[in-house]
Design an enzyme around this catalytic site. Sequence first.
Site, PDB file in Angstrom:
ATOM      1  CB  CYS A 172      -0.950  -0.053   1.239  1.00 52.74           C
ATOM      2  SG  CYS A 172      -1.939  -1.682   1.393  1.00 52.74           S
ATOM      3  CG  ASN A 211      -6.998  -1.269   1.682  1.00 57.95           C
ATOM      4  OD1 ASN A 211      -6.147  -0.568   0.672  1.00 57.95           O
ATOM      5  ND2 ASN A 211      -6.473  -1.817   2.547  1.00 57.95           N
ATOM      6  CG  HIS A 236      -3.115   3.158   2.403  1.00 56.77           C
ATOM      7  ND1 HIS A 236      -3.770   2.813   1.382  1.00 56.77           N
ATOM      8  CD2 HIS A 236      -3.197   1.985   3.169  1.00 56.77           C
ATOM      9  CE1 HIS A 236      -4.284   1.660   1.325  1.00 56.77           C
ATOM     10  NE2 HIS A 236      -3.861   0.968   2.355  1.00 56.77           N
TER      11      HIS A 236
HETATM   12  O1  UT7 Z   1      -3.667  -1.768   3.604  1.00 57.77           O
HETATM   13  C1  UT7 Z   1      -3.222  -2.607   4.220  1.00 57.77           C
HETATM   14  C2  UT7 Z   1      -3.116  -2.545   5.704  1.00 57.77           C
HETATM   15  N1  UT7 Z   1      -4.373  -3.048   6.390  1.00 57.77           N
HETATM   16  C3  UT7 Z   1      -4.914  -2.310   7.125  1.00 57.77           C
HETATM   17  O2  UT7 Z   1      -4.425  -1.439   7.683  1.00 57.77           O
HETATM   18  C4  UT7 Z   1      -6.064  -3.298   8.162  1.00 57.77           C
HETATM   19  C5  UT7 Z   1      -5.733  -3.024   9.642  1.00 57.77           C
HETATM   20  N2  UT7 Z   1      -6.730  -3.705  10.453  1.00 57.77           N
HETATM   21  C6  UT7 Z   1      -7.855  -3.412  10.573  1.00 57.77           C
HETATM   22  O3  UT7 Z   1      -8.582  -2.263   9.685  1.00 57.77           O
HETATM   23  C7  UT7 Z   1      -9.077  -3.944  11.405  1.00 57.77           C
HETATM   24  O4  UT7 Z   1      -8.274  -4.678  12.156  1.00 57.77           O
HETATM   25  C8  UT7 Z   1      -9.965  -4.771  10.602  1.00 57.77           C
HETATM   26  C9  UT7 Z   1     -11.027  -3.735   9.940  1.00 57.77           C
HETATM   27  C10 UT7 Z   1      -9.274  -5.838   9.732  1.00 57.77           C
HETATM   28  C11 UT7 Z   1     -10.768  -5.608  11.654  1.00 57.77           C
HETATM   29  O5  UT7 Z   1     -11.622  -4.825  12.897  1.00 57.77           O
HETATM   30  P1  UT7 Z   1     -11.329  -5.044  14.159  1.00 57.77           P
HETATM   31  O6  UT7 Z   1     -12.023  -4.165  14.985  1.00 57.77           O
HETATM   32  O7  UT7 Z   1      -9.871  -5.566  14.600  1.00 57.77           O
HETATM   33  O8  UT7 Z   1     -12.038  -6.468  14.259  1.00 57.77           O
HETATM   34  P2  UT7 Z   1     -11.445  -7.790  14.907  1.00 57.77           P
HETATM   35  O9  UT7 Z   1     -10.724  -8.578  13.701  1.00 57.77           O
HETATM   36  O10 UT7 Z   1     -10.925  -7.773  16.221  1.00 57.77           O
HETATM   37  O11 UT7 Z   1     -12.855  -8.625  15.087  1.00 57.77           O
HETATM   38  C12 UT7 Z   1     -13.916  -8.047  15.866  1.00 57.77           C
HETATM   39  C13 UT7 Z   1     -14.991  -9.458  15.538  1.00 57.77           C
HETATM   40  C14 UT7 Z   1     -14.709 -10.701  15.588  1.00 57.77           C
HETATM   41  O12 UT7 Z   1     -15.700 -11.469  16.135  1.00 57.77           O
HETATM   42  P3  UT7 Z   1     -15.626 -12.170  17.527  1.00 57.77           P
HETATM   43  O13 UT7 Z   1     -14.473 -12.940  17.593  1.00 57.77           O
HETATM   44  O14 UT7 Z   1     -15.370 -10.829  18.516  1.00 57.77           O
HETATM   45  O15 UT7 Z   1     -16.917 -12.760  17.977  1.00 57.77           O
HETATM   46  C15 UT7 Z   1     -14.674 -11.005  13.951  1.00 57.77           C
HETATM   47  O16 UT7 Z   1     -14.853 -12.347  13.788  1.00 57.77           O
HETATM   48  O17 UT7 Z   1     -15.606  -8.835  14.391  1.00 57.77           O
HETATM   49  C16 UT7 Z   1     -15.682 -10.156  13.537  1.00 57.77           C
HETATM   50  N3  UT7 Z   1     -15.654  -9.805  12.096  1.00 57.77           N
HETATM   51  C17 UT7 Z   1     -16.597  -9.499  11.525  1.00 57.77           C
HETATM   52  N4  UT7 Z   1     -18.057  -9.345  11.525  1.00 57.77           N
HETATM   53  C18 UT7 Z   1     -18.903  -9.029  10.856  1.00 57.77           C
HETATM   54  C19 UT7 Z   1     -14.641  -9.672  11.326  1.00 57.77           C
HETATM   55  N5  UT7 Z   1     -14.846  -9.497  10.168  1.00 57.77           N
HETATM   56  C20 UT7 Z   1     -16.402  -9.247  10.155  1.00 57.77           C
HETATM   57  C21 UT7 Z   1     -17.066  -8.755   9.137  1.00 57.77           C
HETATM   58  N6  UT7 Z   1     -18.390  -8.718   9.409  1.00 57.77           N
HETATM   59  N7  UT7 Z   1     -16.528  -8.467   7.969  1.00 57.77           N
END
Ligand code: UT7
Length: 340
Positions: free
Chosen positions: A120, A297, A267
Site C-alpha cells: 500500500c 482499500n 492511505h
Molecule cells: O492496507 C493494508 C493495511 N491494512 C490495514 O490497515 C487493516 C488494519 N486492520 C483493520 O483495519 C482492522 O483490524 C479490521 C477492520 C481488519 C478488523 O477490525 P477489528 O475491529 O480489529 O475487528 P476484529 O478482527 O477484532 O474482529 C472483531 C469481531 C470478531 O468477532 P468475535 O471474535 O469478537 O466474535 C470477528 O470475527 O468482528 C468479527 N468480524 C466480522 N463481523 C462481521 C470480522 N470481520 C467481520 C465482518 N463482518 N466482515
Amino acid sequence: MAIEIIGTGRAVPPRRVSNDELTAKIDTSDEWIRSHTGIGNRHIADEGTATSDLALEAAKNALAMAAGGDTHVSEAAKNIDLIIVGTSTADFVGTPSTACIVQYALGAENAAAFDVTAACTGFVYGLEVAAGMLSLDRGRKRALVIGAELLSKVTNWNDRSTCVLFGDGAGAAVLEKTDAPCKGPGRRGLVHTLLGADGSGGESLLFRRGGTRNPFKAGETIGTGICVEMNGQEVYNFAVRAVTDTIKALMQAEGLNADDLAWIIPHQANARIVQAAAKRLKIPIGKFFMNIEEYANTSAASIPIALDEMNRSGKLNKGDMILTVGFGGGLTYGGNIIIW
Ligand code: UT7
C-alpha cells in the site's frame, strides 16, 4: 530544479459493490463494515480485466491532463522517460512487469519501466524513486508514477475478515523536472519524503502461496488460489503508529505545524486508523482527505486515486502544501510532502 506533478488520473471498474450486496454472500453487515472501517462500497473488476488495464486508463487520464487533452496522449507518452507502477497484484508473477505492459500499450517508446513492490506504500515509494531518477543528470525529464491494484482477484471471498476491505482501482501522476526552486521561497513539487520498512512484520500481511517460498506444485488442488492473508489487529496497531510517526517526522523535518498543511492524504485502509492518528497528533480530522466510503482499500492505488479526485474537484490550489502518508505490507510505511 523541482519535481512537479503536472497531471493526475484515475480509473476504477464501473461495477460498484455495496456492503449490502456482500451481506447476501457472507456473514457480515453494512453496520459492521461501516462502523469498523468506514467502507460503504468498493469497485470490482470483471473477469477479463487485469491490473495493467486499470493502470493504463489512469495513465492516459493523467497524460491527457498534463498534455492538455485526450488527442495529445500518444505524443505525450513518447516524452515519458520512466514508468513506475506500484503494485502487489501484477498481471504476471515475476515478468513482464505491469509497467512494461503499460509502456507498450501507451507507445511510450522512450521510457524505462519497472514495478515497485511496497504494497500500500507503493505510490509513496514510487514518487521518491522517480524523483531521485529525474534529479540525476541523465537527460530524464518526465516520469509516470502509477499505483494500481486488482485485489479482488487475490481475495478469499469466503474470509469475511479480509474480503469486505478491498477494492480495485488505479491512480497515476505525471512528474516533470522543472526550473522552479525546490528550496526556499516559491519552492514547488516534491520537497520531502520519508520511507521506512519493518520486515519483522512481513507475516502479518502476505500472499503465502505462489512465490518461490511456497510454490504451487504440479497437480496440486489449490483451493482458494493466491490470496491475501492478514492479521488485522497487528496491522492496525502498526498502521496507527506508522501514520502518527510519519506525519510527525515529516512535519518536524520541515519545521511545519498543522496550519501549514492544506491537506493530509492518508492511505485509505480504515477510517478508524486515520481518526486514531489524528487524535494522537491533535490535528483536526477535517484536514485528512477520505474517500474510503466509495472505494474501500485499493492498496497502492488509494493515494493517487485520492490525489486525482481532489485535483479534479478543485480541492488543490497552486502553492498548497499537502502531505501523503502510506503504510502496508512488508511492512512498509512512508510519506511525501508536495507543494502543489
Ligand atoms: O492496507 C493494508 C493495511 N491494512 C490495514 O490497515 C487493516 C488494519 N486492520 C483493520 O483495519 C482492522 O483490524 C479490521 C477492520 C481488519 C478488523 O477490525 P477489528 O475491529 O480489529 O475487528 P476484529 O478482527 O477484532 O474482529 C472483531 C469481531 C470478531 O468477532 P468475535 O471474535 O469478537 O466474535 C470477528 O470475527 O468482528 C468479527 N468480524 C466480522 N463481523 C462481521 C470480522 N470481520 C467481520 C465482518 N463482518 N466482515
